[in-house]
Scaffold this active site. Structure first.
Site, PDB file in Angstrom:
ATOM      1  N   SER A  33       2.376  17.532  -9.880  1.00 40.25           N
ATOM      2  CA  SER A  33       2.242  16.113  -9.251  1.00 40.25           C
ATOM      3  C   SER A  33       1.532  15.238 -10.186  1.00 40.25           C
ATOM      4  O   SER A  33       0.758  15.282 -10.944  1.00 40.25           O
ATOM      5  CB  SER A  33       1.492  16.511  -8.036  1.00 40.25           C
ATOM      6  OG  SER A  33       1.598  15.064  -7.386  1.00 40.25           O
ATOM      7  N   PRO A  91      -0.048  15.590   1.411  1.00 38.92           N
ATOM      8  CA  PRO A  91      -1.199  14.772   2.065  1.00 38.92           C
ATOM      9  C   PRO A  91      -1.061  13.383   1.966  1.00 38.92           C
ATOM     10  O   PRO A  91      -0.466  12.962   0.852  1.00 38.92           O
ATOM     11  CB  PRO A  91      -2.307  15.444   1.131  1.00 38.92           C
ATOM     12  CG  PRO A  91      -1.673  16.002   0.071  1.00 38.92           C
ATOM     13  CD  PRO A  91      -0.342  16.497   0.265  1.00 38.92           C
ATOM     14  N   HIS A  98       0.636  12.371  -8.208  1.00 38.23           N
ATOM     15  CA  HIS A  98       0.178  11.654  -7.187  1.00 38.23           C
ATOM     16  C   HIS A  98       0.975  10.572  -6.896  1.00 38.23           C
ATOM     17  O   HIS A  98       0.550   9.519  -6.388  1.00 38.23           O
ATOM     18  CB  HIS A  98      -1.279  10.881  -7.564  1.00 38.23           C
ATOM     19  CG  HIS A  98      -2.242  10.968  -6.619  1.00 38.23           C
ATOM     20  ND1 HIS A  98      -3.298  11.721  -6.513  1.00 38.23           N
ATOM     21  CD2 HIS A  98      -2.511  10.102  -5.389  1.00 38.23           C
ATOM     22  CE1 HIS A  98      -4.088  11.381  -5.476  1.00 38.23           C
ATOM     23  NE2 HIS A  98      -3.612  10.366  -4.807  1.00 38.23           N
ATOM     24  N   GLN A 125      -6.090  18.829   2.366  1.00 41.34           N
ATOM     25  CA  GLN A 125      -6.226  18.569   1.103  1.00 41.34           C
ATOM     26  C   GLN A 125      -7.627  17.980   0.777  1.00 41.34           C
ATOM     27  O   GLN A 125      -8.225  17.415   1.651  1.00 41.34           O
ATOM     28  CB  GLN A 125      -5.434  17.256   0.510  1.00 41.34           C
ATOM     29  CG  GLN A 125      -5.234  16.698  -0.729  1.00 41.34           C
ATOM     30  CD  GLN A 125      -6.265  15.393  -0.233  1.00 41.34           C
ATOM     31  OE1 GLN A 125      -6.430  14.716   0.420  1.00 41.34           O
ATOM     32  NE2 GLN A 125      -6.792  15.077  -1.619  1.00 41.34           N
ATOM     33  N   ARG A 170       0.780   6.966  -7.975  1.00 40.06           N
ATOM     34  CA  ARG A 170      -0.327   6.021  -7.480  1.00 40.06           C
ATOM     35  C   ARG A 170      -1.654   5.734  -8.487  1.00 40.06           C
ATOM     36  O   ARG A 170      -2.437   5.124  -7.897  1.00 40.06           O
ATOM     37  CB  ARG A 170      -0.611   6.166  -6.300  1.00 40.06           C
ATOM     38  CG  ARG A 170       0.680   6.237  -5.076  1.00 40.06           C
ATOM     39  CD  ARG A 170       0.286   6.845  -3.637  1.00 40.06           C
ATOM     40  NE  ARG A 170      -0.708   5.960  -2.961  1.00 40.06           N
ATOM     41  CZ  ARG A 170      -0.464   4.886  -2.471  1.00 40.06           C
ATOM     42  NH1 ARG A 170       0.604   4.334  -2.495  1.00 40.06           N
ATOM     43  NH2 ARG A 170      -1.358   4.205  -1.850  1.00 40.06           N
ATOM     44  N   ARG A 211      -4.007  -0.706  -8.708  1.00 37.13           N
ATOM     45  CA  ARG A 211      -2.817  -0.757  -8.132  1.00 37.13           C
ATOM     46  C   ARG A 211      -2.537  -2.273  -7.738  1.00 37.13           C
ATOM     47  O   ARG A 211      -2.971  -3.091  -6.927  1.00 37.13           O
ATOM     48  CB  ARG A 211      -2.972  -0.242  -6.607  1.00 37.13           C
ATOM     49  CG  ARG A 211      -3.090   1.365  -6.668  1.00 37.13           C
ATOM     50  CD  ARG A 211      -2.843   2.070  -5.442  1.00 37.13           C
ATOM     51  NE  ARG A 211      -3.356   3.421  -5.290  1.00 37.13           N
ATOM     52  CZ  ARG A 211      -3.813   4.173  -4.458  1.00 37.13           C
ATOM     53  NH1 ARG A 211      -3.865   3.758  -3.288  1.00 37.13           N
ATOM     54  NH2 ARG A 211      -4.231   5.787  -4.723  1.00 37.13           N
ATOM     55  N   ILE A 244      11.177  13.257  -4.276  1.00 38.48           N
ATOM     56  CA  ILE A 244      12.331  13.835  -3.683  1.00 38.48           C
ATOM     57  C   ILE A 244      12.865  13.190  -2.369  1.00 38.48           C
ATOM     58  O   ILE A 244      12.178  12.715  -1.628  1.00 38.48           O
ATOM     59  CB  ILE A 244      11.541  15.422  -3.182  1.00 38.48           C
ATOM     60  CG1 ILE A 244      11.277  16.176  -4.274  1.00 38.48           C
ATOM     61  CG2 ILE A 244      12.479  15.978  -2.257  1.00 38.48           C
ATOM     62  CD1 ILE A 244      10.419  17.333  -3.949  1.00 38.48           C
ATOM     63  N   ARG A 245      14.025  12.719  -2.506  1.00 37.06           N
ATOM     64  CA  ARG A 245      14.850  12.012  -1.690  1.00 37.06           C
ATOM     65  C   ARG A 245      15.920  12.591  -1.046  1.00 37.06           C
ATOM     66  O   ARG A 245      16.824  12.023   0.046  1.00 37.06           O
ATOM     67  CB  ARG A 245      14.993  10.630  -2.156  1.00 37.06           C
ATOM     68  CG  ARG A 245      13.729   9.934  -2.362  1.00 37.06           C
ATOM     69  CD  ARG A 245      13.131   9.439  -1.087  1.00 37.06           C
ATOM     70  NE  ARG A 245      11.912   8.830  -1.612  1.00 37.06           N
ATOM     71  CZ  ARG A 245      10.684   8.994  -1.805  1.00 37.06           C
ATOM     72  NH1 ARG A 245      10.467  10.422  -2.208  1.00 37.06           N
ATOM     73  NH2 ARG A 245       9.547   7.982  -2.559  1.00 37.06           N
ATOM     74  N   TYR A 270       0.792  -1.216   0.101  1.00 43.74           N
ATOM     75  CA  TYR A 270       0.079   0.206  -0.036  1.00 43.74           C
ATOM     76  C   TYR A 270       0.594   1.156  -0.051  1.00 43.74           C
ATOM     77  O   TYR A 270       0.667   2.242  -0.745  1.00 43.74           O
ATOM     78  CB  TYR A 270      -0.833  -0.136   1.303  1.00 43.74           C
ATOM     79  CG  TYR A 270      -1.593   1.218   1.390  1.00 43.74           C
ATOM     80  CD1 TYR A 270      -2.723   1.718   0.629  1.00 43.74           C
ATOM     81  CD2 TYR A 270      -1.233   2.249   2.230  1.00 43.74           C
ATOM     82  CE1 TYR A 270      -3.465   3.023   0.850  1.00 43.74           C
ATOM     83  CE2 TYR A 270      -1.788   3.607   2.586  1.00 43.74           C
ATOM     84  CZ  TYR A 270      -3.033   3.721   2.002  1.00 43.74           C
ATOM     85  OH  TYR A 270      -3.453   5.033   1.777  1.00 43.74           O
TER      86      TYR A 270
END
Length: 370
Positions: free
Chosen positions: A260, A87, A262, A136, A265, A173, A296-297, A34
């Site tokens: 974005s 969010p 999402h 959101q 997803r 998904r 972004i990491r 998930y």
């Protein structure tokens, strides 16, 4: 994903990727699917990160940076840094205090938190925690129901709405389905559960469940314009990837755009937001602030987004990784690490302030511009 699994002397993860590795080892297979899974084959999830790796840094020399800082302005208010919490739904899946724990972490780092419409913690509980928050919003089929959500959120301290438009229906998904993920009975969308549900359309033979059923309730341009007109706080639209959509949203009254997909997803093989950012910024031409999320990491990723015109960035999954590993302290460490990395990147690239971060400091970048 970086895979070193580094630890500090206290045994805590060092980088955001290290937090991700640690968190994965603490989750059941269905919860991991998930959290980390994306739409269909998950190509966009992978691409969101990979796209940052194709952008290089081109530092400038002999630039005075003493006394520098990461301060910026977000919706007219000064913020100590340009990193926000994206969010994310159902955070009680990952920590007993859920969204309240995330709010504590955000407050500890002076980061604006965007509370999900699918929060599993009542907003009244979160309102007792200091900090700046946006809300959101998924627009509901009934305008009165939408405004009931808005009123409740604003009463609980939200000073902006983030209207998500890129998910009028759920994506497919595959990883979640294969893992058998279902929402447990004790984790619910507490704000949505109390709203009246519209009657489901009665489908005749041959009608589409998607087009004649689900999409009947999808928001329209008129719905968005009405919401913006009735909202007591600024409305920012999330989910934009096309420059033409950005200009249309501004014409409808949007006061900010979040580039974005999402988190990969909803729809697979859509472009990484960072590859669309410059084109959207060009189209907007300064009319409203533009933000970006997805992949972004590293603090250097934040730097690259700012160089391409983002006012601020939003970070989602890494905050959950921190929460899973060490609760509010872990999530706070994730945010602090990003800010520390941003400061180092700025100093080494010759930027004393975020205003000094410009596109000429990047190399190898090519946006789609479409």
């Amino acid at each position: 994903m970086e895979s070193a699994d580094l630890r500090d002397p206290d045994g805590m993860p060092v980088t955001l990727s290290d937090f991700e590795i640690d968190a994965a080892g603490r989750l059941s297979a269905d919860l991991l699917a998930y959290l980390e899974g994306g739409a269909e084959a998950g190509q966009s999830v992978t691409e969101n990160r990979a796209a940052f790796g194709r952008i290089g840094l081109l530092p400038k020399l002999l630039s005075p940076c003493a006394g520098g800082h990461t301060r910026t302005t977000i919706l007219g208010k000064q913020a100590p840094h340009p990193i926000m919490v994206a969010p994310m739904a159902f955070q009680n899946l990952f920590h007993p205090q859920g969204e309240s724990a995330t709010a504590m972490a955000a407050a500890a780092q002076d980061a604006t938190m965007v509370l999900s419409c699918q929060t599993s913690t009542p907003p009244e509980d979160i309102a007792t925690i200091p900090g700046r928050r946006w809300f959101q919003l998924y627009m509901q089929a009934d305008h009165e129901a939408t405004m009931a959500l808005v009123t409740r959120a604003v009463d609980c301290g939200a000073d902006a709405l983030v209207v998500t438009l890129d998910a009028p229906i759920n994506g497919l998904r595959d990883r979640e389905v294969a893992a058998g993920f279902t929402l447990p009975d004790d984790v619910r969308p507490v704000m949505l559960d109390v709203l009246p549900q519209p009657p489901r359309p009665h489908l005749r033979d041959g009608q589409s469940v998607v087009f004649d059923g689900m999409m009947v309730f999808a928001p329209t341009a008129d719905d968005l314009a009405r919401l913006i007109a009735d909202s007591p706080v600024p409305v920012i639209v999330k989910g934009c990837l096309r420059p033409a959509d950005a200009t249309r949203l501004i014409d409808l009254g949007a006061q900010g755009i979040i580039v974005s997909n999402h988190g990969g997803r909803v729809l697979d093989t859509v472009p990484a937001p960072i590859t669309q950012l410059a084109a959207v910024v060009d189209a907007v031409a300064g009319a409203v602030p533009v933000y970006v999320d997805g992949g972004i990491r590293r603090g250097s990723d934040v730097f690259k987004a700012l160089a391409l015109g983002a006012q601020a960035v939003l970070v989602g999954r890494p905050v959950m990784h921190g929460l899973i590993v060490d609760g509010p302290r872990g999530a706070s460490q994730v945010l602090r690490r990003l800010r520390d990395e941003l400061e180092v990147t700025m100093a080494l690239c010759g930027c004393a302030t975020v205003a000094d971060i410009t596109p000429d400091l990047l190399t190898g970048f090519s946006g789609t511009g479409s």
